[in-house]
Motif scaffolding. Structure first.
Motif, PDB file in Angstrom:
ATOM      1  N   UNK A 112       0.651  -1.596  -0.233  1.00 39.04           N
ATOM      2  CA  UNK A 112       0.182  -0.146   0.632  1.00 39.04           C
ATOM      3  C   UNK A 112       0.573   1.473   0.146  1.00 39.04           C
ATOM      4  N   UNK A 113       2.262   1.382   0.981  1.00 41.43           N
ATOM      5  CA  UNK A 113       2.954   2.256   0.974  1.00 41.43           C
ATOM      6  C   UNK A 113       3.752   2.185  -0.081  1.00 41.43           C
ATOM      7  N   UNK A 114       3.716   1.539  -0.953  1.00 43.58           N
ATOM      8  CA  UNK A 114       4.373   1.551  -2.287  1.00 43.58           C
ATOM      9  C   UNK A 114       3.122   2.426  -3.667  1.00 43.58           C
ATOM     10  N   UNK A 115       2.186   1.654  -3.561  1.00 39.82           N
ATOM     11  CA  UNK A 115       1.209   2.354  -4.537  1.00 39.82           C
ATOM     12  C   UNK A 115       0.994   3.524  -4.396  1.00 39.82           C
ATOM     13  N   UNK A 116       1.261   4.146  -3.271  1.00 42.17           N
ATOM     14  CA  UNK A 116       0.493   5.690  -2.501  1.00 42.17           C
ATOM     15  C   UNK A 116      -0.379   5.407  -1.427  1.00 42.17           C
ATOM     16  N   UNK A 117      -0.975   4.541  -1.704  1.00 43.30           N
ATOM     17  CA  UNK A 117      -2.672   4.154  -0.821  1.00 43.30           C
ATOM     18  C   UNK A 117      -2.063   4.530   0.492  1.00 43.30           C
TER      19      UNK A 117
END
Length: 295
Positions: free
Chosen positions: A256-261
């Motif tokens: 989620x952190x990598x996807x920006x969520x």
């Protein structure tokens, strides 16, 4: 930068005059010990423990303490006969692949700049070393201490990295290494998945010293006469009870952190909790059918 040493790289019959500079500097906020009442600096005196008298620096010698507490006093003449090189040479001993040297051996880094007429041989050795993909293992005497070191190229400049001697590296002797701890294959696979998810190119500029920055703000606030607001303490996370669940949740959070969520905390349900939820759904189902029939 100011050079702290002058010498020469000795490479076969080639001598390259160089200047040495510290390649790193610590940015810690420094303090003085002061008197709380008036801010006066605290001074220390060199006092002899035998006669209680203050000793001038010229009368201070080096002493080696024996196992029984006795002191052996060494004079300047004792040090003159030691095999410490005073020729100010960086002697190239061999060339070796960089990956063969464990980073734990490295102590401190220095830059080398060509001095006098040494620019051309400096660049010649630099280009040859860089194209070879290897580092030079050297021996050098700095500040009354002889050290092994390596020469490598960084941003077109030689970096001299002093090394610890092999007997200065401690052997890890921890009890858990002798314990028979089982790591399940599923846990290992999930941990590898977490590493793969968090893997990225390293950019040192993305990181900064938050403690030093906060401390600097406290000092600036003191200077400006502002009220100093204490930092909020973060809650410490306890040890994971379910290792697989914690790893799985960590992988999902990293994705989620990598996807920006925005990361949302998700509690992993245990097997008992899932069974209870299923039982509750089965109990509700007949009640719903009975309600429809009555209607």
């Amino acid at each position: 930068m100011r050079s702290i040493w002058k010498g020469a790289i000795s490479f076969g019959l080639v001598t390259i005059p160089v200047k040495l500079y510290s390649a790193t500097e610590q940015k810690d906020v420094s303090f003085h010990q002061v008197h709380r009442e008036d801010g006066g600096r605290i001074r220390y005196k060199r006092v002899c423990t035998v006669d209680g008298e203050e000793v001038p620096y010229a009368d201070i010698a080096k002493g080696y303490e024996l196992a029984g507490g006795e002191i052996v006093v060494l004079t300047d003449e004792d040090f003159e006969g030691l095999p410490l090189s005073t020729s100010r040479r960086i002697d190239v001993l061999q060339f070796t692949p960089a990956e063969q040297i464990d980073p734990i051996y490295f102590a401190k880094s220095y830059y080398l700049e060509p001095d006098a007429q040494g620019a051309k041989p400096y660049m010649l050795l630099r280009d040859a070393l860089e194209s070879s993909g290897q580092v030079a293992v050297v021996k050098v005497a700095l500040r009354q201490r002889e050290s092994l070191a390596t020469l490598r190229v960084r941003d077109g400049v030689f970096v001299l990295e002093t090394m610890y001697w092999p007997d200065e590296i401690r052997t890890p002797d921890f009890g858990f290494l002798d314990e028979d701890i089982e790591v399940r294959a599923q846990e290992l696979k999930m941990a590898e998945s977490l590493i793969s998810t968090m893997a990225s190119g390293f950019d040192a500029s993305e990181y900064h010293d938050t403690y030093r920055e906060a401390l600097q703000q406290v000092i600036e606030a003191k200077v400006a006469g502002k009220e100093v607001v204490p930092a909020r303490e973060e809650e410490e996370a306890g040890p994971a009870v379910d290792l697989m669940a914690a790893l799985r949740a960590s992988v999902e959070a990293a994705k989620r952190e990598r996807e920006g969520a925005p990361a949302k905390p998700k509690r992993a349900a245990s097997g008992k909790a899932k069974a209870d939820d299923k039982a509750q759904e089965e109990e509700k189902a007949p009640a719903k059918r009975k309600a429809r029939k009555s209607a």
